[in-house]
Enzyme design. Structure first.
Site, PDB file in Angstrom:
ATOM      1  N   GLU A   1       2.970   4.027 -10.278  1.00 31.34           N
ATOM      2  CA  GLU A   1       1.628   3.019 -10.753  1.00 31.34           C
ATOM      3  C   GLU A   1       2.252   1.739 -10.836  1.00 31.34           C
ATOM      4  O   GLU A   1       2.334   1.354 -11.764  1.00 31.34           O
ATOM      5  CB  GLU A   1       1.498   3.997 -12.379  1.00 31.34           C
ATOM      6  CG  GLU A   1       0.767   4.979 -12.942  1.00 31.34           C
ATOM      7  CD  GLU A   1       1.251   5.935 -12.106  1.00 31.34           C
ATOM      8  OE1 GLU A   1      -0.104   6.641 -12.293  1.00 31.34           O
ATOM      9  OE2 GLU A   1       1.482   6.041 -11.877  1.00 31.34           O
TER      10      GLU A   1
ATOM     11  N   GLU B   1      -2.892   4.430   0.663  1.00 29.92           N
ATOM     12  CA  GLU B   1      -3.807   4.869   2.011  1.00 29.92           C
ATOM     13  C   GLU B   1      -2.320   4.157   2.508  1.00 29.92           C
ATOM     14  O   GLU B   1      -1.333   3.896   2.030  1.00 29.92           O
ATOM     15  CB  GLU B   1      -4.549   4.134   2.796  1.00 29.92           C
ATOM     16  CG  GLU B   1      -5.828   4.120   1.769  1.00 29.92           C
ATOM     17  CD  GLU B   1      -6.775   3.130   2.714  1.00 29.92           C
ATOM     18  OE1 GLU B   1      -6.286   2.440   3.702  1.00 29.92           O
ATOM     19  OE2 GLU B   1      -7.464   3.467   2.494  1.00 29.92           O
TER      20      GLU B   1
ATOM     21  N   THR C   1       5.428  -0.964  -8.565  1.00 36.30           N
ATOM     22  CA  THR C   1       6.991  -0.465  -8.232  1.00 36.30           C
ATOM     23  C   THR C   1       7.305  -2.062  -9.222  1.00 36.30           C
ATOM     24  O   THR C   1       6.574  -2.625 -10.118  1.00 36.30           O
ATOM     25  CB  THR C   1       7.406  -2.041  -7.232  1.00 36.30           C
ATOM     26  OG1 THR C   1       6.312  -2.556  -6.754  1.00 36.30           O
ATOM     27  CG2 THR C   1       7.058  -0.910  -5.834  1.00 36.30           C
TER      28      THR C   1
END
Length: 401
Positions: free
Chosen positions: A379, A131, A381
């Site tokens: 996917e 988000e 850091t």
């Protein structure tokens, strides 16, 4: 040694699939990738070719019309595709994660409804966790689903959807407090919904809007979007697995195999960067000889090749661990972390070998230089991977004092 990153122990079928994909990449992707990328144009002809090859159903079981192949086969195919153009591997990856989540966690009705059309490439998948204010803290999701009879009403804003516009099925993670009393851990009150929509932008179904493509530094061609839910009504039978509260675990399972995919992408981009660097080093002359004959360049090529080999080996190990049915979050985290970091370094070294020409859009390395940073983030850091790795190591090496 014909080329880097060879994989021992492959079956004849796996070798045939990889050979077919490699030929497709060399003939259909590499010659047009840079031009399409500069125009930020969706590679429809390439995607149609992948559909004909059956790659959208590579890991979907044969009973649903797929090829029923392993994660290793899939990862090696992704490595080849990313070597041609990383954006194309992204189109495949999000579709693959949704298909994997359906296969592992879906109800029988959901599998029967979606998987055959996903295997054929007629339904394209995307998944949505992030988000605008979320980052890596998935537990802070604010998008919410509220039960209303036989439906749920979804509201909220999601971010960074690969295939957001071109997909027709999105797996969306939201909060759902139904049946979960106040004080329940956030990750136990999340649910994954299977949201069907029309491809395109704007209002793609009542209550669901895909505003448009996000303009990015690299990773072009593939559409990356927001997703806005405003009174979006979803039938209760489109809760993944049929039970609320399991969405976090379902998504994490999908992301785990997705990390193997990102590692494979890093390997593919690094391989291409090495190929471009070693080729240019033999063509470019300075001080009366090819720069490849200068020791400084040979050292650089040696380091690049070693990194390509190491990243490939870790990626293969992580895929084989998952295929064996064992837990592989440690191996997947290590592979994703190492492959993405090494990819960045190999691409930069190839860029340096090209000298001033590496800064020109006429040379392919310029595109790779803008693409590699995305792998440091996608996917999870590098910092998230190190947290996962560190926690797992402490589990395995717990001090008995």
């Amino acid at each position: 040694m014909a080329r880097l990153a060879q994989t021992a122990g492959l079956t004849d079928i796996q070798q045939e699939i990889l050979s077919t994909v490699r030929d497709f990449v060399d003939k259909e992707i590499i010659p047009v990738a840079t031009e399409l990328e500069h125009r930020d144009e969706y590679p429809q002809q390439i995607v149609d070719g992948l559909k004909e090859l059956g790659l959208f159903g590579l890991m979907i079981p044969e009973e649903y019309g797929g090829l029923g192949e392993s994660l290793l086969t899939y990862a090696l195919c992704v490595e080849e595709i990313a070597r041609g153009w990383m954006s194309v591997s992204g189109i495949i990856n999000t579709h693959f994660i949704v298909a994997y989540m359906l296969k592992q966690h879906g109800t029988q009705e959901q599998k029967d409804h979606f998987l055959p059309r996903m295997a054929a490439g007629d339904i394209r998948g995307a998944f949505s966790m992030s988000e605008p204010a979320l980052g890596s803290d998935v537990s802070a999701i604010t998008s919410k689903a509220v039960r209303d009879g036989e439906e749920y009403v979804l509201n909220g804003q999601k971010m960074w959807l690969t295939n957001g516009g071109t997909s027709s099925l999105v797996a969306v993670l939201v909060r759902s407090d139904e049946g979960h009393p106040e004080g329940t851990a956030p990750h136990k009150s999340m649910t994954t919904f299977l949201v069907e929509k029309e491809p395109g932008f704007g209002e793609v179904r009542p209550g669901l809007t895909i505003p448009g493509k996000i303009d990015k530094m690299g990773y072009k061609g593939v559409d990356t979007t927001e997703l806005i839910m405003d009174g979006l009504r979803i039938p209760a039978d489109r809760v993944l697995g049929g039970v609320t509260g399991r969405g976090f675990y379902q998504m994490m399972d999908g992301v785990e195999v997705g990390r193997v995919n990102v590692a494979a992408r890093g390997c593919g981009v690094a391989q291409r960067a090495f190929e471009l660097g070693v080729q240019y080093a033999q063509q470019r002359h300075t001080f009366g000889k090819p720069i490849a004959q200068h020791q400084a360049i040979q050292f650089k090529l040696a380091e690049m090749a070693t990194k390509v080999e190491a990243a490939h080996a870790m990626m293969v190990n992580a895929a084989r661990k998952k295929d064996s049915g064992e837990r592989n979050d440690l191996e997947a985290g290590m592979a994703k972390y190492l492959a993405s970091e090494y990819c960045k370094e190999v691409v930069e070294d190839a860029f340096r070998i090209h000298g001033g020409y590496g800064f020109s859009k006429e040379y392919e390395i310029e595109r790779l230089y803008r693409e590699a940073p995305m792998l440091l983030i996608g996917e999870g850091t590098a910092e998230i991977q190190k947290m996962i790795i560190g926690r797992r190591l402490l589990e395995e090496y717990r001090f008995q004092g």
